[in-house]
Design a protein around this motif. Structure first.
Motif, short mmCIF file in Angstrom:
data_model
loop_
_atom_site.label_atom_id
_atom_site.label_comp_id
_atom_site.label_asym_id
_atom_site.label_seq_id
_atom_site.Cartn_x
_atom_site.Cartn_y
_atom_site.Cartn_z
N UNK A 164 2.05 9.88 -5.91
CA UNK A 164 1.85 11.32 -5.27
C UNK A 164 0.93 11.20 -4.29
N UNK A 165 0.68 9.97 -3.45
CA UNK A 165 -0.38 10.15 -2.61
C UNK A 165 -1.68 10.55 -2.71
N UNK A 166 -2.08 9.93 -4.03
CA UNK A 166 -3.47 10.46 -4.46
C UNK A 166 -4.33 8.99 -3.89
N UNK A 167 -5.46 9.26 -3.44
CA UNK A 167 -6.55 8.19 -3.19
C UNK A 167 -6.20 7.14 -4.29
N UNK B 166 0.72 -1.13 -0.04
CA UNK B 166 0.09 0.11 -0.04
C UNK B 166 0.91 1.33 -0.12
N UNK B 167 1.99 1.36 0.77
CA UNK B 167 2.75 2.44 0.83
C UNK B 167 3.60 2.58 -0.43
N UNK B 168 3.78 1.46 -1.00
CA UNK B 168 4.60 1.74 -2.26
C UNK B 168 3.63 2.31 -3.45
N UNK B 169 2.40 2.03 -3.35
CA UNK B 169 1.67 2.50 -4.43
C UNK B 169 1.55 3.99 -4.15
N UNK B 170 1.21 4.37 -2.69
CA UNK B 170 1.04 5.69 -2.52
C UNK B 170 2.16 6.45 -3.04
N UNK C 61 -0.63 -1.31 9.66
CA UNK C 61 0.37 -0.28 9.98
C UNK C 61 -0.36 1.09 9.48
N UNK C 62 0.59 2.09 9.55
CA UNK C 62 0.09 3.74 9.43
C UNK C 62 1.43 4.52 8.84
N UNK C 63 0.88 5.43 8.03
CA UNK C 63 1.79 6.38 7.23
C UNK C 63 1.12 7.68 7.61
N UNK C 64 1.87 8.65 7.68
CA UNK C 64 1.38 9.91 7.71
C UNK C 64 2.47 10.75 6.97
N UNK C 65 2.03 11.63 6.17
CA UNK C 65 2.78 12.49 5.48
C UNK C 65 2.94 14.01 6.04
N UNK C 66 1.56 14.41 6.54
CA UNK C 66 1.45 15.58 7.20
C UNK C 66 0.35 15.76 7.87
N UNK D 58 -6.25 13.89 -2.37
CA UNK D 58 -4.86 13.74 -1.66
C UNK D 58 -4.99 13.33 -0.36
N UNK D 59 -4.29 12.31 -0.28
CA UNK D 59 -4.06 11.65 1.13
C UNK D 59 -3.00 12.19 1.95
N UNK D 60 -3.46 12.75 3.35
CA UNK D 60 -2.33 13.23 4.21
C UNK D 60 -1.66 12.16 5.24
N UNK D 61 -2.60 11.21 5.50
CA UNK D 61 -2.19 9.99 6.35
C UNK D 61 -3.14 8.96 6.26
N UNK D 62 -2.88 7.73 6.44
CA UNK D 62 -4.00 6.71 6.56
C UNK D 62 -3.39 5.70 7.63
N UNK D 63 -4.14 4.67 7.88
CA UNK D 63 -3.68 3.44 8.57
C UNK D 63 -4.88 2.62 8.46
N UNK D 64 -4.43 1.18 8.71
CA UNK D 64 -5.38 0.05 8.47
C UNK D 64 -5.11 -0.78 9.71
#
Length: 347
Positions: free
Chosen positions: A178-181, A170-174, A294-299, A253-259
């Motif tokens: 460019x962190x687009x949904x 998932x993180x590789x795709x984001x 996991x989680x990933x937050x850009x801002x 635009x995704x700013x952060x996400x988790x699953x």
């Protein structure tokens, strides 16, 4: 981009979850509210019941067919073995249980290439084409030639946690998108996505993608959700039967996400994670160590506007806006599949 009412081909959209498979028959020019819709038990639930019926009869089982999603079916296999009954499986069917054949054998499953004479055959598949065609035929419904399917695929990971592998993908795709949904869905899934690949082998022309992101994409078809996402930004949550996927979103635009796993969450814990997500504080480690993916937050995206979809939304987020695109929450993922079909197949 075309609107869905301008897609010029009939389409069968199936969103396969842990508890249900949600089905929409799209017909060009017909209002989506009038479309044929079904909410049926998930294939894993159907297979699990077939195994349990064999256990009640005291019969060995032979698992054949395709790699499919786990969950209820794997639990039924373990119950069958615990009852002292034999479980046989072809190599592909065995991969439904674990990616590592040695781990499958360690449970007591015997991996074979043909059915033993004393075993009841049970067919494994996420795409129940024969059953669906029979159902449609009983109601004189024409079966669409084109197919779009969403499943939760953890990725091939025989020797390490598949929670890690799924979130890495998932993180590789984001990062690549460019962190687009929309970057969370792909027309051609990674070769690691073995569950998706199994469906594509059954139906080579099918569009097969990820159930979590398509639910979020479908939720944006609710006008209230779309307006807030475009204006001030929104916290968008899909609370499924198996998994909960959350993102902070402005526009596309995704700013952060988790699953996470839905069963591991309660309203207080989920609200806590959403607050940390919106404030840019949530870490991958705290979600993974709590049993999630996991989680990933850009801002940060400082908003308290929350929209929720999915069958467990009212239990975990009762005060959030309850998204229901086209008046039907259970078909949110199918509406997302239509949007993904537009993206990849109509241009």
């Amino acid at each position: 981009m075309k609107t869905m009412n301008e897609i010029d081909t009939p389409l069968l959209a199936i969103d396969i979850g842990r508890g249900t498979q949600d089905i929409l028959v799209y017909e060009p020019g017909q209002p989506l509210e009038n479309s044929i819709k079904l909410v049926l038990p998930s294939p894993t639930v159907v297979v699990a019941e077939a195994i349990r019926q064999a256990r009640r009869r005291g019969e060995a089982v032979f698992l054949e067919g395709h790699l499919m999603g786990g969950g209820a079916n794997v639990a039924a296999v373990c119950e069958h073995l615990a009852a002292g009954l034999a479980v046989y499986a072809t190599p592909e069917a065995a991969a439904t249980i674990y990616d590592d054949p040695a781990r499958v054998r360690s449970l007591g499953v015997r991996i074979v290439h043909s059915r033993p004479s004393d075993a009841v055959p049970i067919s494994l598949t996420d795409y129940m084409a024969e059953e669906l065609r029979a159902t449609f035929g009983m109601f004189a419904v024409t079966y669409p030639e084109r197919l779009a399917v969403a499943v939760q695929d953890h990725g091939y990971s025989p020797h390490r946690s598949n929670r890690l592998r799924r979130f890495e993908l998932l993180r590789e795709r984001l990062d690549a998108g460019g962190w687009r949904l929309s970057s969370l869905v792909e027309e051609t899934p990674s070769p690691d996505m073995t569950r998706m690949a199994a469906i594509r082998r059954q139906v080579p022309g099918a569009l097969v993608t990820d159930t979590g992101p398509v639910a979020l994409i479908g939720a944006l078809e609710d006008p209230w959700v779309r307006a807030r996402a475009d204006d001030e930004g929104i916290i968008l949550v899909n609370v499924g039967n198996g998994h909960t996927l959350c993102c902070t979103l402005k526009g596309d635009e995704i700013y952060g996400f988790f699953e996470h796993h839905t069963a591991s969450l309660d309203p207080h814990k989920l609200q806590h994670y959403l607050w940390r997500l919106a404030n840019g504080l949530l870490t991958n480690e705290e979600i993974f160590e709590d049993g999630g993916h996991g989680a990933a937050v850009r801002e940060p995206l400082l908003t308290d506007i929350i929209a929720a979809t999915g069958p467990n939304r009212q239990r975990l987020l009762p005060d959030a806006y309850q998204a229901a695109p086209y008046g039907d929450m259970m078909l949110t993922g199918c509406f997302g599949l239509l949007k993904v079909w537009e993206l990849f197949r109509t241009g």
